[in-house]
Design an enzyme around this catalytic site. Structure first.
Site, PDB file in Angstrom:
ATOM      1  N   ARG A 121     -10.821  -9.237 -11.077  1.00 27.02           N
ATOM      2  CA  ARG A 121     -10.263  -8.563 -12.252  1.00 27.02           C
ATOM      3  C   ARG A 121     -10.181  -9.491 -13.463  1.00 27.02           C
ATOM      4  O   ARG A 121      -9.210  -9.422 -14.223  1.00 27.02           O
ATOM      5  CB  ARG A 121      -8.850  -8.031 -11.957  1.00 27.02           C
ATOM      6  N   ARG A 147      -6.841  -5.730 -18.585  1.00 26.58           N
ATOM      7  CA  ARG A 147      -5.795  -5.520 -19.590  1.00 26.58           C
ATOM      8  C   ARG A 147      -4.988  -6.746 -19.968  1.00 26.58           C
ATOM      9  O   ARG A 147      -4.277  -6.722 -20.969  1.00 26.58           O
ATOM     10  CB  ARG A 147      -4.851  -4.408 -19.118  1.00 26.58           C
ATOM     11  N   ARG A 169     -10.535  -0.933 -25.131  1.00 29.77           N
ATOM     12  CA  ARG A 169     -10.010   0.141 -24.286  1.00 29.77           C
ATOM     13  C   ARG A 169      -9.277   1.213 -25.095  1.00 29.77           C
ATOM     14  O   ARG A 169      -9.262   2.379 -24.708  1.00 29.77           O
ATOM     15  CB  ARG A 169      -9.110  -0.504 -23.237  1.00 29.77           C
ATOM     16  N   ASP A 174     -15.800   0.202 -11.195  1.00 29.50           N
ATOM     17  CA  ASP A 174     -14.653   0.393 -10.305  1.00 29.50           C
ATOM     18  C   ASP A 174     -15.138   0.830  -8.930  1.00 29.50           C
ATOM     19  O   ASP A 174     -16.170   1.498  -8.818  1.00 29.50           O
ATOM     20  CB  ASP A 174     -13.676   1.430 -10.867  1.00 29.50           C
ATOM     21  N   TYR A 216      -8.314   6.191  -0.529  1.00 33.04           N
ATOM     22  CA  TYR A 216      -8.149   6.961  -1.769  1.00 33.04           C
ATOM     23  C   TYR A 216      -8.648   8.399  -1.598  1.00 33.04           C
ATOM     24  O   TYR A 216      -8.061   9.352  -2.104  1.00 33.04           O
ATOM     25  CB  TYR A 216      -8.880   6.278  -2.930  1.00 33.04           C
TER      26      TYR A 216
HETATM   27  O1  CP3 Z   1     -12.918  -7.825 -11.331  1.00 33.17           O
HETATM   28  C1  CP3 Z   1     -13.390  -7.380 -12.398  1.00 33.17           C
HETATM   29  O2  CP3 Z   1     -13.127  -7.838 -13.522  1.00 33.17           O
HETATM   30  C2  CP3 Z   1     -14.386  -6.231 -12.290  1.00 33.17           C
HETATM   31  C3  CP3 Z   1     -13.854  -4.932 -12.406  1.00 33.17           C
HETATM   32  C4  CP3 Z   1     -13.003  -4.300 -11.312  1.00 33.17           C
HETATM   33  C5  CP3 Z   1     -12.110  -3.243 -11.630  1.00 33.17           C
HETATM   34  N1  CP3 Z   1     -11.641  -2.712 -10.477  1.00 33.17           N
HETATM   35  C6  CP3 Z   1     -11.811  -2.819 -12.999  1.00 33.17           C
HETATM   36  C7  CP3 Z   1     -10.593  -2.037 -13.241  1.00 33.17           C
HETATM   37  C8  CP3 Z   1     -12.976  -4.446  -9.917  1.00 33.17           C
HETATM   38  C9  CP3 Z   1     -13.677  -5.472  -9.053  1.00 33.17           C
HETATM   39  C10 CP3 Z   1     -12.124  -3.422  -9.402  1.00 33.17           C
HETATM   40  C11 CP3 Z   1     -11.913  -3.215  -7.958  1.00 33.17           C
HETATM   41  C12 CP3 Z   1     -10.895  -2.231  -7.505  1.00 33.17           C
HETATM   42  N2  CP3 Z   1     -10.557  -1.045  -8.083  1.00 33.17           N
HETATM   43  C13 CP3 Z   1     -10.165  -2.360  -6.300  1.00 33.17           C
HETATM   44  C14 CP3 Z   1     -10.317  -3.458  -5.295  1.00 33.17           C
HETATM   45  C15 CP3 Z   1      -9.738  -4.730  -5.751  1.00 33.17           C
HETATM   46  C16 CP3 Z   1      -8.260  -4.773  -5.839  1.00 33.17           C
HETATM   47  O3  CP3 Z   1      -7.752  -5.021  -6.929  1.00 33.17           O
HETATM   48  O4  CP3 Z   1      -7.611  -4.590  -4.799  1.00 33.17           O
HETATM   49  C17 CP3 Z   1      -9.315  -1.235  -6.202  1.00 33.17           C
HETATM   50  C18 CP3 Z   1      -8.333  -0.983  -5.091  1.00 33.17           C
HETATM   51  C19 CP3 Z   1      -9.578  -0.405  -7.322  1.00 33.17           C
HETATM   52  C20 CP3 Z   1      -8.990   0.927  -7.626  1.00 33.17           C
HETATM   53  C21 CP3 Z   1      -8.296   0.855  -8.926  1.00 33.17           C
HETATM   54  N3  CP3 Z   1      -8.925   0.949 -10.158  1.00 33.17           N
HETATM   55  C22 CP3 Z   1      -6.921   0.590  -9.141  1.00 33.17           C
HETATM   56  C23 CP3 Z   1      -5.865   0.441  -8.070  1.00 33.17           C
HETATM   57  C24 CP3 Z   1      -6.750   0.515 -10.540  1.00 33.17           C
HETATM   58  C25 CP3 Z   1      -5.505   0.130 -11.280  1.00 33.17           C
HETATM   59  C26 CP3 Z   1      -4.766   1.238 -11.871  1.00 33.17           C
HETATM   60  C27 CP3 Z   1      -3.726   0.710 -12.843  1.00 33.17           C
HETATM   61  O5  CP3 Z   1      -3.489   1.429 -13.788  1.00 33.17           O
HETATM   62  O6  CP3 Z   1      -3.207  -0.404 -12.641  1.00 33.17           O
HETATM   63  C28 CP3 Z   1      -8.003   0.757 -11.149  1.00 33.17           C
HETATM   64  C29 CP3 Z   1      -8.300   0.750 -12.592  1.00 33.17           C
HETATM   65  C30 CP3 Z   1      -9.021  -0.452 -13.104  1.00 33.17           C
HETATM   66  N4  CP3 Z   1     -10.137  -0.989 -12.498  1.00 33.17           N
HETATM   67  C31 CP3 Z   1      -8.758  -1.179 -14.306  1.00 33.17           C
HETATM   68  C32 CP3 Z   1      -9.740  -2.156 -14.405  1.00 33.17           C
HETATM   69  C33 CP3 Z   1      -9.940  -3.149 -15.525  1.00 33.17           C
HETATM   70  C34 CP3 Z   1      -7.659  -0.866 -15.306  1.00 33.17           C
HETATM   71  C35 CP3 Z   1      -8.087   0.326 -16.073  1.00 33.17           C
HETATM   72  C36 CP3 Z   1      -7.547   0.446 -17.467  1.00 33.17           C
HETATM   73  O7  CP3 Z   1      -8.072  -0.213 -18.394  1.00 33.17           O
HETATM   74  O8  CP3 Z   1      -6.645   1.251 -17.655  1.00 33.17           O
END
Ligand code: CP3
Length: 339
Positions: free
Chosen positions: A26, A30, A39, A75, A150
């Site tokens: 990640r 944000r 964003r 994602d 999910y």
């Molecule tokens: O690592 C990186 O920079 C690459 C991008 C990346 C994202 N998600 C971007 C993202 C990666 C590798 C993921 C993986 C991901 N997504 C996982 C596995 C890794 C982990 O963290 O356990 C999981 C479980 C997800 C599912 C997911 N997507 C979740 C739980 C969330 C968070 C929701 C929240 O509001 O906190 C997301 C959204 C997400 N994925 C964001 C980003 C940058 C935030 C989205 C936003 O800008 O609002």
């Protein structure tokens, strides 16, 4: 450095290197003001499906910090959208699937996933990032069990009750679902390698919710099935809360294992044997004073040893983490020298 193989690929090969390569899960997101600025004008899903925007935010952390790899902005849940899930990202709740999969009819209704046809933006983003970055670009996907979490629950959960209910009451259906997801995410990883990803990581974020027996019966073979479809680049496997699974982790047949911070990285290496590892700084350490960050980073490196270690966090960066703390950790890795 110019004619040498990238540091991260040398670490995947198990070479002794002067300092570990470093990237963060990640690392685009944000906690960065420049991410929040982009964003503001778009939904998260729009950004994932637009190669120009996805390339921009993939490159943001690479412009700000001297990282050794980028990870494509996308994602893990995007393939589910292509398979028929009504996926939304709800502020405060996270990902929500409005039509969760709970029955044999639901499983049968899932559409075939073809990564090149369904997620062209991700492959295009990888190609654009490779052109513009001077470090390797990584691809990723969600592991079958975490995807099933999910898909069945419909949103994040502490205990995943619907998932476990289906797993225990309809094991044949649950197994068929994991097989379909394994093939889908395996193909998704291979498509990213074909687009130029230098390595790929499979995220089994929620496998730690399983008992050791259930991990071995369900999550482990499903991830092995997914990774068996992938060749041509190192394949990393990540799981959280995995300390009690370490004795069997190698059965996944990944090329390297990413560890969370709840395990001693030296002890984990003893159990895993001769295989590269990635990790495992507690992401919340990045709130500490910079001297303390440096001490903790160096402790991880010292414990991991000079061969086959890729420095990373034990889980992803969260929006509350100060960008200066991220910079301090990267400086601490780069200042290390094994000689
Ligand atoms: O690592 C990186 O920079 C690459 C991008 C990346 C994202 N998600 C971007 C993202 C990666 C590798 C993921 C993986 C991901 N997504 C996982 C596995 C890794 C982990 O963290 O356990 C999981 C479980 C997800 C599912 C997911 N997507 C979740 C739980 C969330 C968070 C929701 C929240 O509001 O906190 C997301 C959204 C997400 N994925 C964001 C980003 C940058 C935030 C989205 C936003 O800008 O609002």
């Amino acid at each position: 450095m110019s004619n040498k193989r990238p540091l991260i690929l040398r670490a995947f090969d198990g070479e002794s290197v002067e300092r570990p390569p470093v990237w963060f899960m990640r690392q685009a997101g944000r906690y960065l003001p420049e991410y929040r600025a982009v964003r503001k004008g778009h939904t998260f899903l729009t950004m994932c499906h637009n190669p120009e925007l996805a390339t921009e935010v993939t490159l943001q952390p690479l412009r700000r910090y001297p990282l050794d790899a980028g990870i494509v902005f996308s994602d893990i849940l995007l393939p589910l959208e292509s398979m028929g899930s009504q996926l939304e990202y709800v502020p405060g709740t996270g990902p929500v699937i409005r039509n969760p999969v709970r029955t044999a009819t639901d499983v049968a209704a899932l559409k075939e996933f073809d990564p090149v046809r369904d997620l062209p933006a991700t492959m295009e983003t990888i190609r654009m990032c490779i052109e513009q970055a001077d470090v390797p670009i990584l691809g990723f996907a969600g592991a079958p069990f975490t995807m099933a979490c999910y898909l069945i629950e419909g949103q994040g959960s502490r205990n995943w009750p619907q998932v476990k209910k289906l797993m225990m009451s309809e094991p044949a259906l649950f197994g068929a679902l994991l097989d379909r997801l394994a093939d889908a995410v395996g193909d998704h990883l291979q498509a990213q390698v074909d687009a130029g990803a230098a390595a790929v990581q499979l995220f089994d974020t929620w496998a730690g919710a399983l008992t050791p027996d259930d991990f071995r019966r369900w999550a482990l073979p499903a991830s092995r099935r997914a990774l068996a479809r992938v060749s041509g680049a190192p394949r990393l496997f990540f799981t959280k809360d995995s300390a009690c699974f370490l004795p069997w982790l190698r059965e996944i047949e990944a090329d390297a294992y990413a560890l969370d911070w709840r395990v001693d990285i030296d002890r984990a290496r003893e159990i895993l044997g001769d295989v590269p590892v990635q990790g495992n700084l507690d992401p919340q350490s990045l709130h500490a004073p910079h001297e303390e960050i440096r001490r903790r980073v160096h402790r991880v490196i010292e414990k991991a040893g000079p061969r086959g270690h890729i420095f990373n966090l034990g889980h992803g960066l969260t929006p509350d983490i100060p960008p200066e703390g991220v910079g301090a950790a990267i400086d601490a890795v780069r200042s290390w020298s094994w000689s």
